[in-house]
Design a protein around this motif. Structure first.
Motif, PDB file in Angstrom:
ATOM      1  N   SER A  83     -23.995 -11.569  36.847  1.00  0.00           N
ATOM      2  CA  SER A  83     -24.822 -12.439  36.011  1.00  0.00           C
ATOM      3  C   SER A  83     -25.475 -11.667  34.876  1.00  0.00           C
ATOM      4  CB  SER A  83     -25.890 -13.145  36.851  1.00  0.00           C
ATOM      5  OG  SER A  83     -26.788 -12.220  37.430  1.00  0.00           O
ATOM      6  N   LEU A  84     -25.716 -10.378  35.060  1.00  0.00           N
ATOM      7  CA  LEU A  84     -26.245  -9.560  33.966  1.00  0.00           C
ATOM      8  C   LEU A  84     -25.224  -9.463  32.835  1.00  0.00           C
ATOM      9  CD1 LEU A  84     -28.581  -7.768  32.962  1.00  0.00           C
ATOM     10  CD2 LEU A  84     -27.400  -5.816  34.013  1.00  0.00           C
ATOM     11  N   VAL A  85     -23.935  -9.371  33.190  1.00  0.00           N
ATOM     12  CA  VAL A  85     -22.886  -9.373  32.166  1.00  0.00           C
ATOM     13  C   VAL A  85     -22.951 -10.669  31.365  1.00  0.00           C
ATOM     14  CG1 VAL A  85     -20.389  -9.386  31.778  1.00  0.00           C
ATOM     15  CG2 VAL A  85     -21.384  -7.805  33.449  1.00  0.00           C
ATOM     16  N   PHE A  86     -23.156 -11.781  32.047  1.00  0.00           N
ATOM     17  CA  PHE A  86     -23.290 -13.074  31.367  1.00  0.00           C
ATOM     18  C   PHE A  86     -24.482 -13.068  30.408  1.00  0.00           C
ATOM     19  CE2 PHE A  86     -25.801 -17.046  31.688  1.00  0.00           C
ATOM     20  CZ  PHE A  86     -25.009 -17.864  30.890  1.00  0.00           C
ATOM     21  N   LEU A  87     -25.634 -12.572  30.877  1.00  0.00           N
ATOM     22  CA  LEU A  87     -26.831 -12.552  30.038  1.00  0.00           C
ATOM     23  C   LEU A  87     -26.640 -11.666  28.815  1.00  0.00           C
ATOM     24  CD1 LEU A  87     -29.581 -12.294  32.817  1.00  0.00           C
ATOM     25  CD2 LEU A  87     -28.982 -14.307  31.447  1.00  0.00           C
ATOM     26  N   LEU A  88     -26.022 -10.515  29.016  1.00  0.00           N
ATOM     27  CA  LEU A  88     -25.831  -9.601  27.896  1.00  0.00           C
ATOM     28  C   LEU A  88     -24.769 -10.114  26.930  1.00  0.00           C
ATOM     29  CD1 LEU A  88     -26.142  -6.159  29.715  1.00  0.00           C
ATOM     30  CD2 LEU A  88     -27.851  -7.376  28.347  1.00  0.00           C
ATOM     31  N   THR A  89     -23.831 -10.919  27.428  1.00  0.00           N
ATOM     32  CA  THR A  89     -22.875 -11.566  26.531  1.00  0.00           C
ATOM     33  C   THR A  89     -23.604 -12.526  25.597  1.00  0.00           C
ATOM     34  OG1 THR A  89     -21.077 -11.394  28.143  1.00  0.00           O
ATOM     35  CG2 THR A  89     -20.825 -13.030  26.408  1.00  0.00           C
ATOM     36  N   LEU A  90     -24.548 -13.300  26.146  1.00  0.00           N
ATOM     37  CA  LEU A  90     -25.378 -14.166  25.312  1.00  0.00           C
ATOM     38  C   LEU A  90     -26.143 -13.350  24.273  1.00  0.00           C
ATOM     39  CD1 LEU A  90     -26.988 -16.740  27.807  1.00  0.00           C
ATOM     40  CD2 LEU A  90     -25.125 -17.128  26.195  1.00  0.00           C
ATOM     41  N   TYR A  91     -26.718 -12.251  24.709  1.00  0.00           N
ATOM     42  CA  TYR A  91     -27.502 -11.407  23.804  1.00  0.00           C
ATOM     43  C   TYR A  91     -26.639 -10.854  22.673  1.00  0.00           C
ATOM     44  CZ  TYR A  91     -30.014  -7.276  22.165  1.00  0.00           C
ATOM     45  OH  TYR A  91     -30.607  -6.322  21.371  1.00  0.00           O
ATOM     46  N   LEU A  92     -25.484 -10.308  23.037  1.00  0.00           N
ATOM     47  CA  LEU A  92     -24.625  -9.679  22.028  1.00  0.00           C
ATOM     48  C   LEU A  92     -24.079 -10.696  21.024  1.00  0.00           C
ATOM     49  CD1 LEU A  92     -22.696  -7.227  24.384  1.00  0.00           C
ATOM     50  CD2 LEU A  92     -24.270  -6.568  22.554  1.00  0.00           C
ATOM     51  N   GLN A  93     -23.709 -11.872  21.506  1.00  0.00           N
ATOM     52  CA  GLN A  93     -23.087 -12.854  20.605  1.00  0.00           C
ATOM     53  C   GLN A  93     -24.106 -13.751  19.897  1.00  0.00           C
ATOM     54  OE1 GLN A  93     -19.437 -14.791  21.833  1.00  0.00           O
ATOM     55  NE2 GLN A  93     -19.241 -13.452  23.601  1.00  0.00           N
ATOM     56  N   GLU A  94     -25.107 -14.230  20.627  1.00  0.00           N
ATOM     57  CA  GLU A  94     -26.038 -15.195  20.058  1.00  0.00           C
ATOM     58  C   GLU A  94     -27.214 -14.540  19.328  1.00  0.00           C
ATOM     59  OE1 GLU A  94     -25.323 -18.330  20.030  1.00  0.00           O
ATOM     60  OE2 GLU A  94     -23.545 -18.059  21.280  1.00  0.00           O
ATOM     61  N   VAL A  95     -27.570 -13.320  19.727  1.00  0.00           N
ATOM     62  CA  VAL A  95     -28.706 -12.643  19.088  1.00  0.00           C
ATOM     63  C   VAL A  95     -28.230 -11.609  18.066  1.00  0.00           C
ATOM     64  CG1 VAL A  95     -30.784 -11.238  19.460  1.00  0.00           C
ATOM     65  CG2 VAL A  95     -30.163 -13.022  21.116  1.00  0.00           C
ATOM     66  N   LEU A  96     -27.292 -10.761  18.471  1.00  0.00           N
ATOM     67  CA  LEU A  96     -26.818  -9.711  17.567  1.00  0.00           C
ATOM     68  C   LEU A  96     -25.626 -10.145  16.721  1.00  0.00           C
ATOM     69  CD1 LEU A  96     -27.120  -6.448  19.729  1.00  0.00           C
ATOM     70  CD2 LEU A  96     -28.832  -7.595  18.302  1.00  0.00           C
ATOM     71  N   GLY A  97     -24.992 -11.257  17.052  1.00  0.00           N
ATOM     72  CA  GLY A  97     -23.895 -11.770  16.237  1.00  0.00           C
ATOM     73  C   GLY A  97     -22.575 -11.068  16.435  1.00  0.00           C
ATOM     74  N   PHE A  98     -22.340 -10.462  17.589  1.00  0.00           N
ATOM     75  CA  PHE A  98     -21.066  -9.798  17.865  1.00  0.00           C
ATOM     76  C   PHE A  98     -19.957 -10.837  18.040  1.00  0.00           C
ATOM     77  CE2 PHE A  98     -21.883  -5.271  19.541  1.00  0.00           C
ATOM     78  CZ  PHE A  98     -22.918  -5.080  18.616  1.00  0.00           C
ATOM     79  N   ALA A  99     -18.752 -10.476  17.630  1.00  0.00           N
ATOM     80  CA  ALA A  99     -17.571 -11.278  17.939  1.00  0.00           C
ATOM     81  C   ALA A  99     -17.250 -11.139  19.430  1.00  0.00           C
ATOM     82  CB  ALA A  99     -16.393 -10.809  17.094  1.00  0.00           C
ATOM     83  N   PRO A 100     -16.536 -12.110  20.012  1.00  0.00           N
ATOM     84  CA  PRO A 100     -16.223 -12.031  21.445  1.00  0.00           C
ATOM     85  C   PRO A 100     -15.542 -10.731  21.854  1.00  0.00           C
ATOM     86  CG  PRO A 100     -15.736 -14.205  20.635  1.00  0.00           C
ATOM     87  CD  PRO A 100     -16.086 -13.384  19.428  1.00  0.00           C
TER      88      PRO A 100
END
Length: 475
Positions: free
Chosen positions: A284-301
């Motif tokens: 679930s931490l991977v899920f949370l950090l995926t949100l952070y990287l894509q929705e906050v920092l704007g990383f591509a998938p």
């Protein structure tokens, strides 16, 4: 068997076959995550329908694991292992060639069933091939390391294959692996089954499988529609009632699917509970950090997926260190407690994450350290939950341990999604700032669960005077 017993060439081949299968199945859980938009566009799956690509897999993987572990004890672990690998190859080929959503989802469900067949059989083959002691601990350490690394590797590999080739290759790679394993495994693996075959407890098998399917369906529904969904709670309630019926059945039948004596062992019961939380918190931490990287920092998938490569390296190192930690502390549950404490501390560091890419070094360092600690805990859990049991119960013990893994992976993301959703509901505008606040809160909850797990293990799995010596405490 002593610490100085040599590792033979056959031992290495057995490990290679079993670990390759375990790693491939772990990769399967997450390999399609990055590819979901492309799958939806090609096959006409709606956004709500895409979640069933993961859910159909998880339903069968968790729902049939316990039954498959017991069937492996009866029919032979190598036989079930090979049948599961064959099913994995066939279903992967069907998924890669799918041109209709129903075919794809059926293939994913079959992959989940293959996982339920192969994983407990592989762990049981491993524990019967390597008697209790340092060699088994090292083998379980490698197995746990590759299974955890496979989850993060799946996200990376799925992104690479989708970008360079097509999402269909996320299925086709399994076909090649299955063919190789089916050629090598019959030569390398010896059949393993108890001297006396127990009867299959059919009423117990039906109720526990239906109950687990309902629980997973309810958790998936909570993740999709929120924890207020009547459908989600209805499925969870039905699952609970079926599991209570299963418990009642097991007390009455002559040869129960899960003997009360096994669950009565504190290390089996509480070790598996710790395993659920170890997998739930990290995935679930991977899920949370995926949100952070894509929705906050704007990383591509793909960039977000590649960011988890350092976590994969940490899990590999943790799997190597896990057996050494167990040998040093002389009591496997202590390794669980140490690992969860370290994971909690590393996770807590992530509460500091901000809204610029300058925080990426902290994320990479914390996820690496957390990955190391998580695998130390997982190795401790696997050794704790499977040691001290006769060979005739190894398939069941492996099935319980595998069920704990699948339950943790399935439970963690809906739980953290609920926390994120609750925080976002309090924000008028759900922008990057709101997402960051929600992710930070959920990370704090995640760290607290790690700490709680460590406290419970220390309190309830203390060594006793009747416990055997180093690495064999399992009463």
């Amino acid at each position: 068997m002593t610490r100085t017993d040599p590792v033979t060439g056959r031992d290495r081949l057995v490990l290679a076959v079993l670990l390759t299968a375990s790693f491939t199945l772990a990769v399967d859980f997450s390999i399609l995550t990055v590819a979901l938009p492309g799958i939806g566009a090609d096959l006409g799956l709606s956004l709500s329908g895409l979640q069933w690509v993961a859910t159909s897999f998880a339903l069968c993987a968790a729902g049939f694991t316990l039954l498959s572990g017991r069937v492996a004890d009866i029919a032979g672990r190598r036989r079930i292992f090979l049948a599961g690998i064959a099913l994995l190859g066939a279903s992967s080929l069907a998924g890669g060639l799918a041109t209709h959503p129903a075919v794809l989802l059926t293939a994913r469900a079959a992959q989940g069933l293959a996982t339920a067949m192969v994983t407990p059989a592989a762990v049981a083959l491993l524990t019967t091939a390597f008697p209790e002691g340092p060699r088994r601990e090292r083998a379980l350490g490698l197995n746990g390391s590759l299974m955890a690394a496979g989850f993060t590797t799946g996200a990376v590999l799925g992104g690479v294959l989708t970008d360079l080739l097509s999402w269909r290759w996320a299925f086709f790679v399994n076909v090649a692996v299955a063919v190789v394993v089916l050629i090598v495994a019959p030569v390398v693996l010896s059949e393993s089954r108890p001297a006396g075959r127990p009867r299959l407890d059919l009423p117990g098998a039906v109720t526990v499988t239906a109950g687990l399917l309902a629980v997973v369906l309810g958790l998936a529904g909570a993740g999709e529609h929120g924890w207020g969904s009547p459908r989600a709670w209805g499925a969870l309630l039905a699952g609970l009632l079926l599991l209570l019926a299963f418990r009642a059945i097991e007390r009455r039948v002559a040869e129960p699917l899960v003997p009360a004596g096994i669950l009565g062992r504190r290390t089996v019961a509480w070790g598996n509970a710790a395993g659920v939380l170890a997998f739930a918190t990290e995935t679930s931490l991977v899920f949370l950090l995926t949100l952070y990287l894509q929705e906050v920092l704007g990383f591509a998938p793909l960039a977000a997926g590649l960011s988890f490569a350092v976590l994969g390296l940490g899990t590999v190192l943790g799997g190597i260190l896990g057996p050494r930690v167990i040998a040093r502390v002389a009591h496997p549950p202590r390794a669980i407690a140490l690992g969860m404490t370290g994971q909690g501390a590393a996770t807590l560091m992530l509460v500091l994450l901000g809204d610029t890419r300058g925080w990426l070094p902290l994320l990479l360092a914390a996820t690496f350290l957390g990955g190391v600690a998580n695998l130390v805990a997982i190795v401790g859990f696997m050794v704790t939950a499977t040691s001290g049991l006769p060979d005739r119960e190894q398939g069941l013990a492996a099935g319980l341990a595998t069920l704990s893994q699948q339950a943790g992976i399935t439970l963690g993301i809906p739980l953290m999604s609920a926390v994120v959703g609750a925080v976002l509901a309090g924000h008028r505008v759900q922008d990057a700032t709101a997402v960051l606040a929600a992710v930070r809160t959920a990370i704090g909850v995640n760290a607290a669960l790690c700490a709680l797990t460590a406290v419970v293990v220390v309190a309830l799995l203390r060594p006793r005077m009747t416990d055997p010596g180093v690495s064999n405490s399992n009463r």
